[in-house]
Design an enzyme around this catalytic site. Sequence first.
Site, short mmCIF file in Angstrom:
data_model
loop_
_atom_site.label_atom_id
_atom_site.label_comp_id
_atom_site.label_asym_id
_atom_site.label_seq_id
_atom_site.Cartn_x
_atom_site.Cartn_y
_atom_site.Cartn_z
N LYS A 170 34.50 59.07 49.31
CA LYS A 170 35.92 58.80 49.53
C LYS A 170 36.53 59.85 50.46
O LYS A 170 37.35 59.53 51.33
CB LYS A 170 36.68 58.78 48.20
N TYR A 214 30.60 59.78 44.53
CA TYR A 214 31.76 58.88 44.73
C TYR A 214 32.87 59.61 45.48
O TYR A 214 33.34 59.14 46.52
CB TYR A 214 32.28 58.39 43.37
N THR A 226 41.85 58.66 46.58
CA THR A 226 41.88 59.12 45.20
C THR A 226 42.13 60.62 45.12
O THR A 226 41.75 61.36 46.04
CB THR A 226 40.52 58.78 44.52
N ASP A 227 42.71 61.06 44.00
CA ASP A 227 42.89 62.51 43.80
C ASP A 227 41.54 63.22 43.64
O ASP A 227 41.48 64.45 43.71
CB ASP A 227 43.81 62.78 42.59
N GLU A 228 40.47 62.45 43.40
CA GLU A 228 39.16 63.08 43.18
C GLU A 228 38.64 63.78 44.43
O GLU A 228 37.73 64.61 44.35
CB GLU A 228 38.15 62.05 42.65
P1 NAD Z 1 36.98 48.22 41.51
O1 NAD Z 1 35.57 48.72 41.42
O2 NAD Z 1 37.62 47.62 40.30
O3 NAD Z 1 37.10 47.15 42.69
C1 NAD Z 1 36.47 47.30 43.91
C2 NAD Z 1 36.46 45.94 44.61
O4 NAD Z 1 35.88 46.12 45.90
C3 NAD Z 1 35.63 44.88 43.89
O5 NAD Z 1 36.32 43.65 43.84
C4 NAD Z 1 34.38 44.76 44.76
O6 NAD Z 1 33.79 43.46 44.71
C5 NAD Z 1 34.92 45.09 46.12
N1 NAD Z 1 33.89 45.60 47.04
C6 NAD Z 1 32.95 46.54 46.78
N2 NAD Z 1 32.18 46.73 47.86
C7 NAD Z 1 32.67 45.93 48.85
C8 NAD Z 1 32.32 45.70 50.19
N3 NAD Z 1 31.27 46.35 50.75
N4 NAD Z 1 33.02 44.80 50.92
C9 NAD Z 1 34.07 44.13 50.35
N5 NAD Z 1 34.43 44.30 49.06
C10 NAD Z 1 33.76 45.20 48.32
O7 NAD Z 1 37.81 49.47 42.03
P2 NAD Z 1 39.33 49.89 41.73
O8 NAD Z 1 39.38 50.74 40.53
O9 NAD Z 1 40.18 48.69 41.82
O10 NAD Z 1 39.61 50.84 42.99
C11 NAD Z 1 40.12 50.30 44.21
C12 NAD Z 1 40.32 51.42 45.20
O11 NAD Z 1 41.22 52.39 44.65
C13 NAD Z 1 39.04 52.19 45.51
O12 NAD Z 1 39.04 52.50 46.90
C14 NAD Z 1 39.14 53.47 44.69
O13 NAD Z 1 38.47 54.53 45.29
C15 NAD Z 1 40.64 53.69 44.69
N6 NAD Z 1 41.19 54.42 43.53
C16 NAD Z 1 40.88 54.03 42.26
C17 NAD Z 1 41.45 54.69 41.17
C18 NAD Z 1 41.17 54.25 39.75
O14 NAD Z 1 41.59 54.93 38.81
N7 NAD Z 1 40.49 53.14 39.52
C19 NAD Z 1 42.33 55.76 41.38
C20 NAD Z 1 42.64 56.13 42.71
C21 NAD Z 1 42.06 55.44 43.77
P1 TYD Z 2 36.39 57.14 34.32
O1 TYD Z 2 37.20 56.05 33.72
O2 TYD Z 2 34.97 56.87 34.68
O3 TYD Z 2 37.22 57.70 35.57
P2 TYD Z 2 36.97 59.05 36.48
O4 TYD Z 2 35.63 59.60 36.21
O5 TYD Z 2 37.10 58.50 37.85
O6 TYD Z 2 38.09 59.98 36.09
O7 TYD Z 2 36.37 58.37 33.29
C1 TYD Z 2 37.59 58.98 32.88
C2 TYD Z 2 37.22 60.15 31.99
O8 TYD Z 2 36.61 59.66 30.80
C3 TYD Z 2 36.20 61.09 32.61
O9 TYD Z 2 36.51 62.44 32.25
C4 TYD Z 2 34.88 60.68 31.98
C5 TYD Z 2 35.29 60.19 30.61
N1 TYD Z 2 34.46 59.12 30.02
C6 TYD Z 2 33.96 59.26 28.72
O10 TYD Z 2 34.19 60.28 28.05
N2 TYD Z 2 33.19 58.25 28.22
C7 TYD Z 2 32.89 57.11 28.93
O11 TYD Z 2 32.16 56.23 28.41
C8 TYD Z 2 33.44 56.98 30.24
C9 TYD Z 2 33.16 55.76 31.08
C10 TYD Z 2 34.23 58.01 30.76
#
Ligand code: NAD
Ligand code: TYD
Length: 342
Positions: free
Chosen positions: A157, A153, A125-127
């Site tokens: 990562k 988090y 992630t970019d985070e």
């Molecule tokens: P999500 O929370 O929707 O899904 C995570 C999945 O992993 C779930 O199905 C969960 O059951 C499974 N899981 C959790 N712990 C586990 C374990 N110990 N063993 C096996 N499975 C397990 O997450 P997401 O948003 O789909 O993110 C997926 C990946 O992408 C993550 O690694 C996250 O850091 C990365 N990512 C997410 C975003 C975003 O905006 N959501 C952006 C950049 C990178």
């Molecule tokens: P989120 O979807 O949790 O992603 P991330 O924290 O990984 O960027 O949140 C996106 C942005 O929205 C973040 O700046 C926090 C804000 N946010 C709210 O303002 N209200 C909410 O209820 C949530 C879940 C997030």
Amino acid sequence: MKFLVTGGAGFIGGNFIHYMVNKYPEDTIVNLDKLTYAGNLETCKPVEDKPNYKFYKGDIADRAFIFDLFEKERFDIVVNFAAESHVDRSIEDPEIFVKTNVLGTTTLLDACVKYGIQRYHQVSTDEVYGDLPLDRPDLFFTETTPLHTSSPYSSAKAAADLFVLAYHRTYGLPVTISRCSNNYGPYHFPEKLIPLMISRALANESLPVYGDGANVRDWLHVYDHCTAIDLIIRQGKNGEVYNVGGHNERSNLEVVKTILKALNKPESLIRFVEDRKGHDRRYAIDPTKLETELGWKPKYTFDTGIQQTIQWYLENKEWWQNILSGEYQDYFDKMYAKKIDG
Ligand code: NAD
Ligand code: TYD
């Protein structure tokens, strides 16, 4: 080729499974997921009967289980999406983030070293880069920006990324890492900003915006993240990191207002609530390396992607309403009890 995709019952992993199973019928896609609160087999329904798809329930941090699985399936490529992914949950309870995101990753890496895979890809992630100031729109994250995390988090990562690079250098494991900006799109769990706001607006419920809503995120449609990962796995250079993003920066307030407008709901639903602890101000990805070296181009702008996403939530109410009626509702009531008044 045989792929292990972990976390494939979650948001991005689920979308990636759909994409891979349909695009590469000659490959086998094995989905391994622990089915935590964020994992939902309904997400995998559209592909569950395909002959090139297989599901295992299991934990990436369970060493005995992982080694047995690798012994049995002999994977060629591993793509690790499995993670605890919600910043707010990591602030409440960091430990599971270390267990899954760090120890889960090292367990997979150990199995990959033992069984000699062709490529391990870490979905990051970019985070991991921390945040940028709001008054410097000229600054972006590049692959050489130092890691400087804010939340439990992102710290977990970043630790995982460093282990991936260490296994490459120390054991010669073939690896790549992608660091993507915020994703949105179908099958996104409604605890994250965009699906939370869509589902609450549709129910005429208040929309909790943290702080003043000025924090900026760089949004990418999940489909474009999937095409980027596919490209990196096949053409990315061994040992390299690739940033993924499409220059779609929006403040949280802009995002919420866009959703309200598309749904024809009033802005009076917005509630400014207590800010998130350590809240990152701005994320902004420079994707030049991926674009110039691998020729990646996103299909969606934020404006086209958000309309497609809202439409999906309107047409797939059952998917997200089932989640909202389950244990997630207890989480929402607990997390937002102090923040929101109704
Ligand atoms: P999500 O929370 O929707 O899904 C995570 C999945 O992993 C779930 O199905 C969960 O059951 C499974 N899981 C959790 N712990 C586990 C374990 N110990 N063993 C096996 N499975 C397990 O997450 P997401 O948003 O789909 O993110 C997926 C990946 O992408 C993550 O690694 C996250 O850091 C990365 N990512 C997410 C975003 C975003 O905006 N959501 C952006 C950049 C990178
Ligand atoms: P989120 O979807 O949790 O992603 P991330 O924290 O990984 O960027 O949140 C996106 C942005 O929205 C973040 O700046 C926090 C804000 N946010 C709210 O303002 N209200 C909410 O209820 C949530 C879940 C997030």
